[in-house]
Design a protein around this motif. Structure first.
Motif, PDB file in Angstrom:
ATOM      1  N   HIS A 112       6.481  -1.110   5.527  1.00 13.50           N
ATOM      2  CA  HIS A 112       7.556  -0.971   4.542  1.00 13.50           C
ATOM      3  C   HIS A 112       8.856  -0.565   5.247  1.00 13.50           C
ATOM      4  CE1 HIS A 112       4.287   0.274   1.395  1.00 13.50           C
ATOM      5  NE2 HIS A 112       4.291  -1.025   1.607  1.00 13.50           N
ATOM      6  N   MET A 162       0.838  -1.188   0.000  1.00 15.52           N
ATOM      7  CA  MET A 162       0.000   0.000   0.000  1.00 15.52           C
ATOM      8  C   MET A 162       0.873   1.237   0.000  1.00 15.52           C
ATOM      9  SD  MET A 162      -1.261  -0.010   3.958  1.00 15.52           S
ATOM     10  CE  MET A 162      -2.150   1.527   3.897  1.00 15.52           C
ATOM     11  N   HIS A 172       0.818  -6.451   5.839  1.00 18.79           N
ATOM     12  CA  HIS A 172       0.208  -5.214   6.352  1.00 18.79           C
ATOM     13  C   HIS A 172      -0.959  -5.534   7.297  1.00 18.79           C
ATOM     14  CE1 HIS A 172       2.545  -2.373   4.132  1.00 18.79           C
ATOM     15  NE2 HIS A 172       2.060  -2.663   2.948  1.00 18.79           N
ATOM     16  N   HIS A 191       2.722  -9.728   0.887  1.00 17.49           N
ATOM     17  CA  HIS A 191       2.936  -8.329   1.260  1.00 17.49           C
ATOM     18  C   HIS A 191       1.683  -7.727   1.902  1.00 17.49           C
ATOM     19  CE1 HIS A 191       4.755  -4.245   0.526  1.00 17.49           C
ATOM     20  NE2 HIS A 191       3.474  -3.894   0.546  1.00 17.49           N
TER      21      HIS A 191
HETATM   22 ZN   LIG Z   1       2.702  -2.060   1.089  1.00 17.85          ZN
END
Ligand SMILES: [Zn+2]
Length: 209
Positions: A169, A1, A163, A159
């Motif tokens: 990140h 994101m 989150h 990924h």
């Molecule tokens: Zn991300």
């Protein structure tokens, strides 16, 4: 994101240093909250790019949209099941496919996967957002939207699921790392199709849950 990095630091929010003093040799702290990602978890009606939440407990239930325009096709479902069974279940999380999902109450299905571009930031292939915050740290239900057209691959699914359990990140980690630092495993962004969690992410998941 994507993250609106300009708003970091704009909100006064008292951090609880949940990983302080941990004994393992982590490369970086990329489990929300970090010194560089500390906005309060909150409910959103759609992705706004600010989200940081842990999931609400170690029991991680997931559902894949099975009808309508946001449905995952068979090959997408195979990828999600593989990521959950082979990458997340070996952590301290207890991962279960929920075929009778809950969308209300205090024990909602934790992750809902959709194939959708609604709210996915320009230049990104996927996004995660909290639909129902349990408190300022944890989310009861998170949505993952990944674009159609072959984007449901291991790396991106790993990924966005990262989150959903609180991983950030490299630029939101403390100390900050390049977003493409290999030690971030599937939390690199952009992420290669075949990435996995790797040790730093696994250690933080196991220390948190
Ligand atoms: Zn991300």
């Amino acid at each position: 994101m994507s993250w609106r990095t300009t708003v970091f630091g704009a909100v006064a929010f008292t951090l609880i240093a949940v990983t302080a003093g941990a004994a393992w040799a982590a490369v970086t702290d990329n489990m929300y909250p970090t010194a560089n990602a500390n906005l309060a978890c909150r409910s959103e009606s759609g992705p706004d790019g600010n989200l940081s939440c842990q999931t609400d407990n170690r029991t991680l239930t997931y559902y894949m949209d099975s009808g309508g325009t946001n449905m995952l096709e068979a090959e997408d479902r195979t990828v999600v099941n593989s990521v959950m069974n082979n990458i997340y279940e070996p952590t301290d999380l207890s991962v279960t496919l929920d075929t009778t999902p809950e969308f209300s109450g205090s024990a909602e299905t934790d992750i809902v996967y959709e194939e959708s571009g609604i709210g996915v930031p320009s230049g990104s292939d996927g996004v995660t957002f909290c639909n129902n915050a349990a408190d300022s740290l944890r989310c009861d239900q998170q949505y993952i939207r990944i674009l159609g057209g072959g984007n449901y691959v291991q790396g991106l699914t790993c990924h966005e699921t990262g989150h959903a359990v609180g991983l950030t990140h490299g630029q939101q980690a403390s100390p900050q790392l390049s977003n493409r630092d290999e030690r971030l495993g599937c939390m690199e962004t952009p992420v290669d199709w075949d990435e996995r969690l790797q040790d730093n992410n696994i250690d933080h998941i196991n220390a948190t849950y």
